[in-house]
Design an enzyme around this catalytic site. Sequence first.
Site, short mmCIF file in Angstrom:
data_model
loop_
_atom_site.label_atom_id
_atom_site.label_comp_id
_atom_site.label_asym_id
_atom_site.label_seq_id
_atom_site.Cartn_x
_atom_site.Cartn_y
_atom_site.Cartn_z
N ALA A 13 10.05 7.93 4.02
CA ALA A 13 9.91 7.50 2.63
C ALA A 13 10.68 8.44 1.70
O ALA A 13 11.37 8.01 0.77
CB ALA A 13 8.45 7.46 2.22
N SER A 63 6.28 4.29 2.17
CA SER A 63 5.04 4.09 2.92
C SER A 63 4.46 5.41 3.43
O SER A 63 5.17 6.26 3.96
CB SER A 63 5.35 3.17 4.12
OG SER A 63 4.31 3.17 5.06
N HIS A 115 8.81 5.25 6.17
CA HIS A 115 7.42 5.64 6.40
C HIS A 115 7.33 7.15 6.55
O HIS A 115 8.08 7.76 7.33
CB HIS A 115 6.85 4.96 7.65
CG HIS A 115 5.43 5.33 7.92
ND1 HIS A 115 4.40 4.99 7.05
CD2 HIS A 115 4.84 6.04 8.92
CE1 HIS A 115 3.26 5.46 7.53
NE2 HIS A 115 3.50 6.10 8.67
N SER A 116 6.40 7.77 5.80
CA SER A 116 6.13 9.21 5.87
C SER A 116 7.41 10.00 5.56
O SER A 116 7.94 9.88 4.46
CB SER A 116 5.54 9.54 7.26
OG SER A 116 4.86 10.76 7.25
N MET A 117 7.93 10.79 6.49
CA MET A 117 9.20 11.49 6.24
C MET A 117 10.28 10.50 5.81
O MET A 117 11.09 10.79 4.92
CB MET A 117 9.65 12.23 7.51
CG MET A 117 11.02 12.89 7.40
SD MET A 117 11.55 13.73 8.93
CE MET A 117 12.29 12.36 9.82
#
Length: 243
Positions: A91, A114, A87-89
């Site tokens: 990803a 994500s 998720h975010s970083m």
Amino acid sequence: MSWFRCPETRPWASMRLFCLPHAGGSAVFYRPWAKAVSPAVEVQAVQYPGRADRMADAFVTDPHQLARLIAGAMAPLMDRPAALFGHSMGAVLAYEVARLLQERGTPPVHVFASGARPPHDRGDERVADRDDDGVVEAMVELGGTDAEAMRDPELRELVLPYVRNDFALIESYEHRGGTRLTVPVTAIIGDADAHVTEPQAKGWAEATAGRFALKVLPGGHFYLADQQPQVIAEIHRTLEVPA
């Protein structure tokens, strides 16, 4: 200190799901997933150094080095098919880890990216350069449970250093040429996420020669907190495991 936290060991599981947290996040973010996923899946959440039970470990400041360390630590756990969810970083790190695993002959079966722009389109926001209040403001704006911790002065003193390190790490990331990912990728975003739009998320298709899918769910940057059942259902459907 181990790189992974496994809330529920499942020696019978046919697959492992490696989960990579966001900037300022820790493995505990994915703890609820262990109960929610299929019994056929074992959750292994990455614990970055410098936080939680790895508070004494030195920060990693280079995203490519961090990906190499995670990929190396995964080697003994690649005795069964593995998927990556970041998720975010997380990803972008999941993408880089997948490239390394593919180079080494043990590619993951799928990458879930994500709440993130694709590796070649990272934007130019610089949260890491802000003062402490500015970093806290960015965290609150993003939402998520970490934002609440920032309101407590003692917790803030503990949390800020690794939050700032994570922002600096991901904001210094530059996509490098080399191995083209052939692993299927699914991008998942919240429809109200101010940090990644649907057209931007579609750019993940360029990150792989494999199949690509985009799933848009209701919510902001941390849509997956409220939409956990839908995210888990998408993982089950994609990986073709029984719910």
